[in-house]
Design a protein around this motif. Structure first.
Motif, PDB file in Angstrom:
ATOM      1  N   GLY A  35       0.824  -1.192   0.000  1.00  0.00           N
ATOM      2  CA  GLY A  35       0.000   0.000   0.000  1.00  0.00           C
ATOM      3  C   GLY A  35       0.858   1.240   0.000  1.00  0.00           C
ATOM      4  N   VAL A  36       0.400   2.252  -0.716  1.00  0.00           N
ATOM      5  CA  VAL A  36       1.172   3.480  -0.815  1.00  0.00           C
ATOM      6  C   VAL A  36       1.356   4.116   0.535  1.00  0.00           C
ATOM      7  CG1 VAL A  36       1.158   5.792  -1.773  1.00  0.00           C
ATOM      8  CG2 VAL A  36       0.446   3.893  -3.173  1.00  0.00           C
TER       9      VAL A  36
ATOM     10  N   ALA B 185      -6.251  14.328  -2.814  1.00  0.00           N
ATOM     11  CA  ALA B 185      -5.808  12.933  -2.817  1.00  0.00           C
ATOM     12  C   ALA B 185      -5.389  12.491  -1.425  1.00  0.00           C
ATOM     13  CB  ALA B 185      -4.646  12.766  -3.799  1.00  0.00           C
ATOM     14  N   ASP B 186      -4.675  13.347  -0.712  1.00  0.00           N
ATOM     15  CA  ASP B 186      -4.275  13.021   0.663  1.00  0.00           C
ATOM     16  C   ASP B 186      -5.492  12.846   1.562  1.00  0.00           C
ATOM     17  OD1 ASP B 186      -1.591  13.026   0.062  1.00  0.00           O
ATOM     18  OD2 ASP B 186      -1.261  15.100   0.688  1.00  0.00           O
TER      19      ASP B 186
ATOM     20  N   PRO C 256     -14.060   6.080   4.072  1.00  0.00           N
ATOM     21  CA  PRO C 256     -15.522   5.952   3.958  1.00  0.00           C
ATOM     22  C   PRO C 256     -16.163   7.160   3.283  1.00  0.00           C
ATOM     23  CG  PRO C 256     -14.801   5.254   6.126  1.00  0.00           C
ATOM     24  CD  PRO C 256     -13.616   5.906   5.472  1.00  0.00           C
ATOM     25  N   LEU C 257     -15.743   8.359   3.660  1.00  0.00           N
ATOM     26  CA  LEU C 257     -16.295   9.560   3.053  1.00  0.00           C
ATOM     27  C   LEU C 257     -15.959   9.627   1.568  1.00  0.00           C
ATOM     28  CD1 LEU C 257     -17.799  12.232   3.393  1.00  0.00           C
ATOM     29  CD2 LEU C 257     -15.610  13.307   4.010  1.00  0.00           C
ATOM     30  N   ALA C 258     -14.731   9.243   1.235  1.00  0.00           N
ATOM     31  CA  ALA C 258     -14.313   9.251  -0.170  1.00  0.00           C
ATOM     32  C   ALA C 258     -15.141   8.264  -0.982  1.00  0.00           C
ATOM     33  CB  ALA C 258     -12.826   8.912  -0.278  1.00  0.00           C
ATOM     34  N   LEU C 259     -15.408   7.092  -0.448  1.00  0.00           N
ATOM     35  CA  LEU C 259     -16.207   6.092  -1.150  1.00  0.00           C
ATOM     36  C   LEU C 259     -17.644   6.570  -1.342  1.00  0.00           C
ATOM     37  CD1 LEU C 259     -14.934   2.802   0.530  1.00  0.00           C
ATOM     38  CD2 LEU C 259     -14.510   3.565  -1.821  1.00  0.00           C
ATOM     39  N   CYS C 260     -18.192   7.219  -0.332  1.00  0.00           N
ATOM     40  CA  CYS C 260     -19.551   7.759  -0.460  1.00  0.00           C
ATOM     41  C   CYS C 260     -19.606   8.826  -1.553  1.00  0.00           C
ATOM     42  CB  CYS C 260     -20.014   8.342   0.873  1.00  0.00           C
ATOM     43  SG  CYS C 260     -20.376   7.111   2.139  1.00  0.00           S
ATOM     44  N   GLY C 261     -18.592   9.674  -1.574  1.00  0.00           N
ATOM     45  CA  GLY C 261     -18.532  10.710  -2.603  1.00  0.00           C
ATOM     46  C   GLY C 261     -18.426  10.116  -3.991  1.00  0.00           C
ATOM     47  N   LEU C 262     -17.592   9.081  -4.151  1.00  0.00           N
ATOM     48  CA  LEU C 262     -17.464   8.425  -5.447  1.00  0.00           C
ATOM     49  C   LEU C 262     -18.776   7.758  -5.868  1.00  0.00           C
ATOM     50  CD1 LEU C 262     -13.944   6.707  -5.324  1.00  0.00           C
ATOM     51  CD2 LEU C 262     -14.653   8.634  -6.753  1.00  0.00           C
TER      52      LEU C 262
ATOM     53  N   VAL D  97      -9.527  10.905  -6.700  1.00  0.00           N
ATOM     54  CA  VAL D  97      -9.918  10.238  -5.457  1.00  0.00           C
ATOM     55  C   VAL D  97      -9.822   8.727  -5.605  1.00  0.00           C
ATOM     56  CG1 VAL D  97     -11.848   9.804  -3.881  1.00  0.00           C
ATOM     57  CG2 VAL D  97     -11.392  12.131  -4.689  1.00  0.00           C
ATOM     58  N   ALA D  98     -10.343   8.198  -6.700  1.00  0.00           N
ATOM     59  CA  ALA D  98     -10.292   6.750  -6.929  1.00  0.00           C
ATOM     60  C   ALA D  98      -8.862   6.249  -6.991  1.00  0.00           C
ATOM     61  CB  ALA D  98     -11.032   6.404  -8.226  1.00  0.00           C
ATOM     62  N   ALA D  99      -7.992   6.996  -7.659  1.00  0.00           N
ATOM     63  CA  ALA D  99      -6.588   6.598  -7.767  1.00  0.00           C
ATOM     64  C   ALA D  99      -5.916   6.604  -6.407  1.00  0.00           C
ATOM     65  CB  ALA D  99      -5.852   7.530  -8.729  1.00  0.00           C
ATOM     66  N   ALA D 100      -6.243   7.605  -5.580  1.00  0.00           N
ATOM     67  CA  ALA D 100      -5.666   7.659  -4.234  1.00  0.00           C
ATOM     68  C   ALA D 100      -6.096   6.451  -3.406  1.00  0.00           C
ATOM     69  CB  ALA D 100      -6.090   8.959  -3.542  1.00  0.00           C
ATOM     70  N   LEU D 101      -7.352   6.042  -3.556  1.00  0.00           N
ATOM     71  CA  LEU D 101      -7.851   4.886  -2.806  1.00  0.00           C
ATOM     72  C   LEU D 101      -7.233   3.588  -3.317  1.00  0.00           C
ATOM     73  CD1 LEU D 101     -11.642   5.783  -2.452  1.00  0.00           C
ATOM     74  CD2 LEU D 101      -9.802   6.097  -0.781  1.00  0.00           C
TER      75      LEU D 101
END
Length: 356
Positions: free
Chosen positions: A3-4, A196-197, A204-210, A253-257
């Motif tokens: 993982g990055v 991205a950070d 979870p918030l990023a996934l909801c946004g996506l 966002v997807a790339a960061a995840l």
């Protein structure tokens, strides 16, 4: 691939985002061409339609991210990195692709028509190479206008996109439609890296946004607008600008995840991103050859599976070629030789795969 977040390589998402973009671009060309050749549509056609509003905008947004690091350098160094570099690969692959299509280009006209074709391609980008051409143009325009307030530059670029300008010139039409995303990457690079950070920290918030973005994107991209010049709601002025920007940020966002999760898929996509220009330069020839073989032999009758096969070969074969020629005399296909550099422009440049 670890993982990055564990390796400290916080910028891996840039390569992953480029990888997503180049895969979507190759998919588009492969799917549309195969569908036309086989007279129908397959399961990848809706994916291509879904990605249309943001596929190219994100590529240009990512290409603008690092312009700020070199934009204040003298014109000689800047031109070597952002103009001569792209011009070299554009001209080289213009000749390669044109020779491969010689008969189709000249017909019965002979060498004079071929020379005219090459001359025309100097002022009007040829085929899929228009992206490489525009990268150089965008870089020059942005440096020339660097003293213009950022808000004014962005507003002007946005107005060009909203105007929905149609022209017989690919250069004019694509410049007006795409420059705003390159400018946005240049002006908001810091905020994009911060996004991205933040996505990596708040999964979870990023996934909801996506998820919310994907639902809205799918509805707008697949719903007819009822207007002849705008086949879907996503193609309407203002809507297309908003979706291009939102989609580009969604890919960030997807790339960061994906980078945070790691694993073989992330590694493979990152490899494609690191070699995105290699794939972009060389994918059209194996794509066309694979499609022709499948259509002539009837080896795969399902359009979706045939499209996927064409796409896979269009991605894999350029990577294989780049690996085979690496360190040989033929590595000039993907690495700009020193003799094509401006004198005194600094250390040996990276291969084309690192250019954007």
């Amino acid at each position: 691939m670890a993982g990055v977040g564990n390796t400290g390589d916080r910028l891996a998402w840039v390569d992953i985002a480029k990888g997503i973009c180049i895969l979507l671009v190759v998919m588009m060309h492969s799917v549309i061409g195969t569908g036309e050749a086989m007279g129908g549509e397959g399961f990848l056609h809706p994916v291509v339609a879904f990605a249309k509003p943001f596929r190219i905008p994100d590529f240009f947004l990512l290409s603008g991210l690092f312009v700020g690091r070199v934009i204040d350098r003298d014109w000689r160094l800047f031109s070597d990195r952002r103009v001569v570099h792209f011009a070299y690969f554009y001209l080289l692959w213009l000749v390669i692709q044109s020779v491969a299509k010689y008969g189709k280009i000249v017909g019965d006209a002979g060498p004079a028509a071929f020379a005219a074709h090459l001359a025309h391609a100097l002022i009007e980008p040829y085929s899929s190479l228009w992206f490489i051409y525009l990268l150089a143009v965008f870089s020059v325009v942005t440096k020339a206008l660097r003293r213009v307030p950022g808000g004014v530059l962005l507003a002007g670029a946005a107005l060009l996109q909203i105007a929905d300008i149609h022209s017989e010139s690919t250069l004019i039409e694509e410049f007006c439609a795409r420059y705003v995303y390159f400018v946005a990457g240049y002006l908001f690079a810091g905020r994009i890296f911060a996004l991205a950070d933040a996505a990596r920290r708040r999964v979870p918030l990023a996934l909801c946004g996506l998820g919310a973005w994907a639902v809205l994107e799918g509805w707008l991209a697949l719903t007819p607008s009822g207007l002849p010049d705008h086949p879907t709601l996503a193609s309407l002025p203002l809507v297309s600008l908003a979706l291009g920007g939102a989609g580009a940020l969604a890919i960030v966002v997807a790339a960061a995840l994906v980078g945070r999760a790691g694993g073989p898929v992330a590694g493979a996509v990152r490899t494609c991103g690191q070699r995105s220009i290699v794939i972009y330069l060389a994918f059209s020839l194996p794509m066309a050859a694979t499609r022709e073989i499948l259509v002539r032999t009837g080896a795969i009758t399902d359009i979706g599976l045939a499209s996927l096969t064409v796409m896979a070969m269009a991605v894999i074969l350029p990577l294989v070629l780049e690996r085979l020629v690496r360190g040989t005399a033929l590595d000039l296909l993907f690495v700009r030789p020193r003799r094509f550099r401006l004198a005194g422009s600094g250390p040996k440049p990276s291969p084309a795969l690192q250019a954007t």
